[in-house]
Design an enzyme around this catalytic site. Structure first.
Site, short mmCIF file in Angstrom:
data_model
loop_
_atom_site.label_atom_id
_atom_site.label_comp_id
_atom_site.label_asym_id
_atom_site.label_seq_id
_atom_site.Cartn_x
_atom_site.Cartn_y
_atom_site.Cartn_z
N HIS A 178 17.86 98.76 5.51
CA HIS A 178 18.28 98.61 4.11
C HIS A 178 17.64 99.68 3.22
O HIS A 178 17.42 99.47 2.04
CB HIS A 178 17.97 97.19 3.58
CG HIS A 178 18.90 96.17 4.17
ND1 HIS A 178 20.02 95.73 3.52
CD2 HIS A 178 18.87 95.54 5.36
CE1 HIS A 178 20.65 94.84 4.29
NE2 HIS A 178 19.97 94.71 5.43
N THR A 179 17.35 100.80 3.82
CA THR A 179 16.85 101.94 3.06
C THR A 179 17.96 102.97 2.83
O THR A 179 17.86 103.78 1.92
CB THR A 179 15.69 102.63 3.81
OG1 THR A 179 16.07 102.74 5.19
CG2 THR A 179 14.41 101.82 3.71
N ASP A 180 19.05 102.91 3.64
CA ASP A 180 20.04 104.00 3.53
C ASP A 180 20.74 104.02 2.17
O ASP A 180 20.86 105.06 1.54
CB ASP A 180 21.04 104.01 4.70
CG ASP A 180 21.87 102.75 4.88
OD1 ASP A 180 21.63 101.74 4.18
OD2 ASP A 180 22.80 102.78 5.73
N GLY A 204 29.46 92.00 16.40
CA GLY A 204 28.69 91.00 15.65
C GLY A 204 27.22 90.95 16.02
O GLY A 204 26.48 90.10 15.55
N ALA A 205 26.77 91.89 16.87
CA ALA A 205 25.38 91.88 17.33
C ALA A 205 24.51 92.80 16.48
O ALA A 205 23.32 92.97 16.75
CB ALA A 205 25.30 92.30 18.79
N SER A 229 29.34 98.10 16.11
CA SER A 229 30.63 98.24 16.78
C SER A 229 31.65 98.81 15.81
O SER A 229 32.55 99.55 16.20
CB SER A 229 31.09 96.89 17.33
OG SER A 229 31.15 95.94 16.29
N SER A 230 31.50 98.50 14.52
CA SER A 230 32.48 99.02 13.55
C SER A 230 32.34 100.53 13.38
O SER A 230 33.35 101.24 13.36
CB SER A 230 32.36 98.29 12.22
OG SER A 230 31.01 98.14 11.85
N ASP A 243 24.87 104.08 10.03
CA ASP A 243 25.49 103.79 11.32
C ASP A 243 26.40 104.93 11.77
O ASP A 243 26.37 105.33 12.93
CB ASP A 243 26.32 102.49 11.22
CG ASP A 243 25.49 101.33 10.69
OD1 ASP A 243 24.24 101.42 10.74
OD2 ASP A 243 26.07 100.34 10.21
C1 GLA Z 1 24.17 97.78 8.26
C2 GLA Z 1 24.81 98.85 7.39
C3 GLA Z 1 23.91 100.07 7.27
C4 GLA Z 1 22.49 99.67 6.86
C5 GLA Z 1 21.99 98.51 7.71
C6 GLA Z 1 20.67 97.98 7.23
O1 GLA Z 1 24.07 98.24 9.57
O2 GLA Z 1 26.05 99.25 7.93
O3 GLA Z 1 24.47 100.99 6.36
O4 GLA Z 1 22.43 99.39 5.49
O5 GLA Z 1 22.90 97.43 7.75
O6 GLA Z 1 19.67 98.91 7.44
#
Ligand code: GLA
Length: 384
Positions: free
Chosen positions: A37-39, A124-125, A129-130, A174
């Protein structure tokens, strides 16, 4: 280079559409080693692409229509490219069709296409996957449409598809991991400058593996929790007078505590300390290798559990059992509210870990978890 999995995707295409595809492109899922949750706060992340991939077999059509099919459903979704919107598409086809839409928004000259997707990235893991679908399709359409976009632009195309067509307000981590992954390396990404550096991970040399512990509690980023965390971060930054939480150091947290509502302060505190942990982890990897990063991994987990409040009992359990089974470090990975945790552990201790996690989950009445090792693999590529 064509693998068995890529031939299976070509075969699936042939069965569904009655002709051979023009090519097959693949992109991996990812594990985030640290930096959660830093991106979207313009901070630092340290993910790696994993040896689980999505394969996109593509062929062009001449009528401006897209048809998308996959090995996981019998459904074939058919739509005119010009009609793709967040209203007209739903379900998993939103990812590939969203990518086509975002490429068109970026100025690509579109042509209709048939697409068959096959994947061994668990859904969902929390293993992206998306992003694996988005990046394999983005790379493929970029080639077939002759768009000539660089990988950094394709990462943004994938993110835009997810944000605007699927409706999940996710960051850029991701897609970057999936496109820029390098065998046995982690991707150190500065989400402000978008400069990515591959850092050697060196697991084999250290006799270590990374075990993914999928809790089987499905997480969904379009549900409210992710967006609520993002909103809290934005409000914290606003109240502290900075353009993003990236601009704060741990020394600023005292002042933040005086000014902010206690819940917003906890969210801010996670992001600020997590950025510092990513930077420390990179330095430790460079100086001493992966045996040295255990404390950072666990501190990250505690911060997500206590300050960001995105862990769940199953993830906490997997992490604690990992540590008591002798893991170097462990933490939940990904967006949270379900999904997977990871353990960094000596190969010789994995069998005992698997047994201990299975037993503890059964004793606590949790769903049966799935454990498997992953390694850092190369990013998206053309397969055939
Ligand atoms: C998901 C989001 C990413 C990132 C993470 C948390 O994977 O797709 O952009 O924010 O949560 O680090």
């Amino acid at each position: 280079m064509s693998s068995v999995a890529s031939e299976a995707a070509a075969e699936g295409f042939l069965t569904r559409f009655g002709s051979k595809p023009e090519g097959v492109w693949s992109a991996p899922g990812r594990v985030n080693l640290i930096g959660e949750h830093t991106d979207y706060n313009e901070g630092f992340v340290l993910p790696f692409a994993i040896n689980r991939r999505t394969f996109a077999a593509l062929g062009l059509r001449t009528d401006g229509i897209a048809r998308v099919a996959s090995s996981f459903t019998d459904e074939v979704v058919e739509i005119e490219l010009a009609k793709i919107s967040n209203q007209s598409v739903a379900g998993w086809s939103g990812y590939p069709l969203g990518v086509a839409w975002a490429l068109i928004q970026a100025g690509a000259k579109p042509q209709g296409f048939d697409l068959f997707v096959d994947s061994n990235v668990p859904v969902g893991a929390g293993l992206s996957s998306s992003a694996a679908i988005e990046c394999s399709v983005a790379l493929g359409l970029n080639d077939l449409w002759g768009s000539g976009l660089a990988k950094s632009a394709l990462a943004k195309i994938g993110q835009r598809a997810e944000n605007e067509i699927v409706g999940a307000p996710t960051g850029i981590m991701d897609q970057t991991a999936s496109l820029f992954g390098v065998l046995d390396h982690v991707v150190f990404l500065d989400c402000r400058s978008l400069v990515a550096e591959a850092i050697p991970l060196g697991l084999k040399r250290a006799g270590l593996e990374i075990v993914v512990m999928d809790t089987k509690v499905s997480h969904r980023l379009v549900d409210g929790g992710y967006a609520a965390r993002r909103a809290a971060c934005e409000s914290g930054a606003r109240e502290l007078g900075v353009s993003s939480l990236r601009d704060l150091e741990t020394a600023d947290l005292n002042r933040a505590k005086q000014l902010l509502d206690p819940v917003v302060f906890k969210r801010v505190s996670h992001v600020v300390t997590e950025n510092a942990r990513v930077v420390e982890t990179v330095q430790l990897l460079k100086d001493s290798g992966p045996l040295a990063i255990g404390a950072q991994l666990y501190a990250s987990h505690e911060s997500m559990r206590d300050d960001f409040e995105i862990s769940i009992e199953e993830l906490d359990c997997a992490v604690e059992v990992s540590l008591s089974s002798g893991a170097i470090g462990a933490r939940m990975t990904g967006g949270g509210f379900g999904g997977a945790a990871i353990a960094l552990i000596e190969t010789s201790k994995i069998a005992a870990l698997e047994e201990a996690v299975a037993k503890e989950f059964a004793d606590l009445g949790f769903a049966k978890p799935e454990l498997f090792s992953v390694f850092a693999d190369d990013g998206a590529r053309r397969e055939s």
